[in-house]
Design an enzyme around this catalytic site. Sequence first.
Site, short mmCIF file in Angstrom:
data_model
loop_
_atom_site.label_atom_id
_atom_site.label_comp_id
_atom_site.label_asym_id
_atom_site.label_seq_id
_atom_site.Cartn_x
_atom_site.Cartn_y
_atom_site.Cartn_z
N MET A 44 0.84 -1.20 0.00
CA MET A 44 0.00 0.00 0.00
C MET A 44 0.88 1.25 0.00
O MET A 44 0.42 2.35 0.35
CB MET A 44 -0.94 0.00 1.21
CG MET A 44 -1.91 -1.19 1.17
SD MET A 44 -3.40 -0.95 2.14
CE MET A 44 -2.70 -0.75 3.77
N HIS A 53 9.11 0.81 3.40
CA HIS A 53 10.23 0.80 4.33
C HIS A 53 11.08 -0.43 4.02
O HIS A 53 10.78 -1.18 3.08
CB HIS A 53 9.72 0.80 5.79
CG HIS A 53 8.67 -0.24 6.05
ND1 HIS A 53 8.96 -1.59 6.05
CD2 HIS A 53 7.34 -0.15 6.28
CE1 HIS A 53 7.86 -2.27 6.29
NE2 HIS A 53 6.85 -1.42 6.42
N GLU A 54 12.09 -0.63 4.85
CA GLU A 54 13.04 -1.70 4.60
C GLU A 54 12.36 -3.08 4.52
O GLU A 54 12.81 -3.96 3.78
CB GLU A 54 14.13 -1.67 5.70
CG GLU A 54 15.33 -2.53 5.46
CD GLU A 54 16.01 -2.33 4.09
OE1 GLU A 54 16.02 -1.20 3.56
OE2 GLU A 54 16.49 -3.34 3.55
N HIS A 109 9.44 -3.77 3.12
CA HIS A 109 8.98 -3.93 1.74
C HIS A 109 10.15 -4.18 0.80
O HIS A 109 10.08 -5.01 -0.10
CB HIS A 109 8.27 -2.66 1.27
CG HIS A 109 7.01 -2.33 2.02
ND1 HIS A 109 6.91 -1.25 2.86
CD2 HIS A 109 5.80 -2.93 2.04
CE1 HIS A 109 5.70 -1.19 3.37
NE2 HIS A 109 5.00 -2.20 2.90
N GLN A 129 -10.09 -2.27 3.03
CA GLN A 129 -9.53 -2.99 4.18
C GLN A 129 -9.33 -2.09 5.40
O GLN A 129 -8.79 -2.53 6.41
CB GLN A 129 -8.24 -3.70 3.79
CG GLN A 129 -7.05 -2.79 3.51
CD GLN A 129 -5.84 -3.58 3.05
OE1 GLN A 129 -5.76 -4.02 1.93
NE2 GLN A 129 -4.87 -3.79 3.95
N GLU A 150 5.94 -11.79 7.05
CA GLU A 150 5.38 -12.53 8.19
C GLU A 150 4.88 -11.59 9.28
O GLU A 150 4.20 -12.03 10.19
CB GLU A 150 6.44 -13.48 8.78
CG GLU A 150 6.70 -14.68 7.89
CD GLU A 150 7.64 -15.67 8.53
OE1 GLU A 150 8.34 -15.31 9.50
OE2 GLU A 150 7.69 -16.81 8.03
N VAL A 157 11.13 -7.80 9.20
CA VAL A 157 12.34 -6.97 9.32
C VAL A 157 12.14 -6.03 10.50
O VAL A 157 11.08 -5.41 10.64
CB VAL A 157 12.59 -6.17 8.02
CG1 VAL A 157 13.83 -5.30 8.15
CG2 VAL A 157 12.74 -7.13 6.83
N ARG A 180 2.96 2.46 9.70
CA ARG A 180 2.29 3.22 10.76
C ARG A 180 3.25 3.67 11.87
O ARG A 180 2.89 4.53 12.67
CB ARG A 180 1.14 2.40 11.36
CG ARG A 180 -0.05 2.27 10.41
CD ARG A 180 -1.18 1.50 11.03
NE ARG A 180 -2.31 1.35 10.12
CZ ARG A 180 -2.44 0.39 9.22
NH1 ARG A 180 -1.49 -0.51 9.08
NH2 ARG A 180 -3.50 0.33 8.44
O1 PAF Z 1 0.02 -5.68 3.64
C1 PAF Z 1 -0.43 -4.77 2.90
O2 PAF Z 1 0.24 -3.77 2.63
C2 PAF Z 1 -1.84 -4.90 2.34
O3 PAF Z 1 -2.68 -5.50 3.24
C3 PAF Z 1 -1.87 -5.61 0.97
C4 PAF Z 1 -1.39 -7.05 1.07
C5 PAF Z 1 -1.01 -4.86 -0.02
C6 PAF Z 1 -3.31 -5.63 0.44
O4 PAF Z 1 -3.81 -4.36 0.29
#
Ligand code: PAF
Length: 293
Positions: free
Chosen positions: A40, A44-45, A47, A71, A158, A186, A197
């Site tokens: 989304m 950060h590190e 991702h 969501q 995870e 991480v 967040r």
């Molecule tokens: O983990 C997230 O950033 C979100 O829940 C995802 C998997 C991209 C779905 O919107």
Amino acid sequence: MSKSQAQPAHLPIVRDTAALRRALGVWRAAGESVGLIPTMGGLHEGHLTLIRRAKAECARAVATIFVNPRQFDRKEDLESYPRDEARDAAALTAVGCDLLFAPPVEEMYPPGFAAKVSVAGLTEVLDGLHRPGHFDGVATVVCKLLLQALPDRAYFGEKDFQQLTVVTRMVRDLELPVVIRPVETVRESDGLAMASRNWHLTVEQRRRAPLLSKVLMETAHALAGGRAAAAPLLMEARLRLGRGGFTKVDYVELRAADDLAALERADRPARVLGAAWLGATRLIDNVAVPEAE
Ligand code: PAF
């Protein structure tokens, strides 16, 4: 041309399914495998580790950025979610991501969109109890992203362990042709799990935040080997978070790692999962229970 020479200086960005499929079609025709990293944004590190893993295992890594309104259970959380595509694109370029899919809301949910993917059982516990509708939103958007891109592999951290479990079950049940790759959480040097967040934390809250991972880790170690009864240790963990300045504790629970069943002791592969608030910021984390100490 070597693979590193082939890296684009600027990350190509596509915004609709047709353009995404055209780009991926070229790579598939050349026999190249594709790894998808749904995000989304607010990268950060954690991702970037997913992107690096995808790059190590696939010829091409494709990231998605879509702040999925379906969501979010709280309007203010959706509105305050970090959005800086230029910054995220620069970070993706630096780790060699090949393509960014960043669709607008109308592309993902055109007028009249009525489908919903629901994974029963796994979503009524833990975060599902505290964030009504959250996992239907996650399952629906991840299902759509997987069908739009049809990657060989898709990468999930995870840290969002329940999300990973829900996505894995959805892929299994619907026989989606993709391999889900979990990637270890991480952490900052003080143990705090990286999360977009975290940027909302005040200096004082940031100082307190690592207590969540510390408490979960210590509880997981005390439960190792399945000898100790969980209930008193989980109760003590919740109390410690309260004493340590967390303003509300949603849960600290011991759950089976495969189906999230509640466990009285860790007599099968298990995780200790927790969610707690520091002011307006909700943190989640989880730790695997060692099989034996
Ligand atoms: O983990 C997230 O950033 C979100 O829940 C995802 C998997 C991209 C779905 O919107």
